[in-house]
Scaffold this active site. Sequence first.
Site, mmCIF file in Angstrom:
data_model
loop_
_atom_site.group_PDB
_atom_site.id
_atom_site.type_symbol
_atom_site.label_atom_id
_atom_site.label_comp_id
_atom_site.label_asym_id
_atom_site.label_seq_id
_atom_site.Cartn_x
_atom_site.Cartn_y
_atom_site.Cartn_z
ATOM 1 C CG ASP A 116 -5.457 -9.005 3.181
ATOM 2 O OD1 ASP A 116 -4.841 -8.796 4.240
ATOM 3 O OD2 ASP A 116 -5.768 -8.102 2.391
ATOM 4 C CE LYS A 141 -10.477 -2.065 8.165
ATOM 5 N NZ LYS A 141 -9.974 -1.843 6.823
ATOM 6 C CD GLN A 159 -2.881 -1.178 2.328
ATOM 7 O OE1 GLN A 159 -2.776 -0.363 3.241
ATOM 8 N NE2 GLN A 159 -3.734 -2.179 2.372
#
Length: 409
Positions: A292, A390, A147
């Site tokens: 993830d 989320k 990121q």
Amino acid sequence: MKLHLTGPSDKHLNETITITGSKSESNRSLLLAALYPAISIENLSNSDDAQVMEQGLKITEGTVDIHHAGTAMRFLTGYFASQEGKEVVLTGSKRMTERPIEILVDALKSLGADISYVQDEGYPPIKIKGKRIVKDKVSLPANVSSQYISSLLLIAPSLENGLELELVGKITSVPYIKMTLALLEEIGVKTSFEGNRIKVSSQDKVASSTLVVESDWSSASYFYSICALSDPGTEITLSAYKKESLQGDSVLAKIYTSFGVETTFGENIITLKKTDKKVSTENEFDLANAPDIAQTIAVTCFGLGVGCHLTGLHTLKIKETDRLEALDTELSKLGASISVTDKTLTLLPTKAITADVSIDTYNDHRMAMAFAPLAMRTTLFVNNAEVVSKSYPDFWNDLKQLHFTIREL
């Protein structure tokens, strides 16, 4: 919100589920659309993270609160640093103020950005005064969160001279970097990625185009887990997915063959089928490019009574929670024999599962969703189950479609 979960009485499932757009693709697309208004977006994620990203991009001054959204924190740091005339304080939840941002801030400051820390050095909240950035060369450690890298690459075409980014060391999370570059190419920006050097050309305007967001493969992982824990013959169809995905988590299709799940690709759909193939008892996966899905895989293995050794997990320490420690704690409560380091997880085969355990979620959406498939094998409680919003607000309703009994306490 605390939920009590019981799996379907018939473990032979046959259902179709539509999953919201990828959070990762959505947030990248939203930033590009903010830079280039000629871009429109379809199948945008309905997740909290995408909503706070969309709202944050509209703010020109004052406080931007991104709550728990780590992607938004990183992407908006780059965005506001490059927006001349905009002045904001970028902040988030208590956990967000504990997640490091220094590597990205240092890289942006080396390019000429004006960023300062409001409280603790190296951590949000940060004060950003947008400036015209003309420097075009920067370096980052190659093993940092993708990121940070994508934050720089996404703003690169809007910079006066583009950007040349050098990654120092062994690169991790390559698929997420390639996702960003593919989206830039899709809107007409020239990029190159050779060795450890990435170049993005400057581009004032782009032609009108529509970015269609693929559904989220991370979200698909929970249905792979349910399928693996179901009876042979189960078929679960998911949309909208494509074989040539930009998402690193699409490696699920390959990984879950070890657990007896075959994936068939159709037109914008995938069908998961549980076969009678013998499940692998020893499973070793390097998840550096898809961290993830580590929680989902670990829980799947536990539910199947098989072992696993997962590596490449160094970024899990700085997620919504320390995911490795959280997995250690919660799986141990269920009776697992598990050990973790700062970048690995080892689970030994265990047949017994403790029933009616309350799973703590640590404000982490993936903890709630990764453990939910275990209801196929035992009854359990999930604390603070609302955290799924989320990334996947429809999760609990979709489980009900698979005949899970979900009771709010």
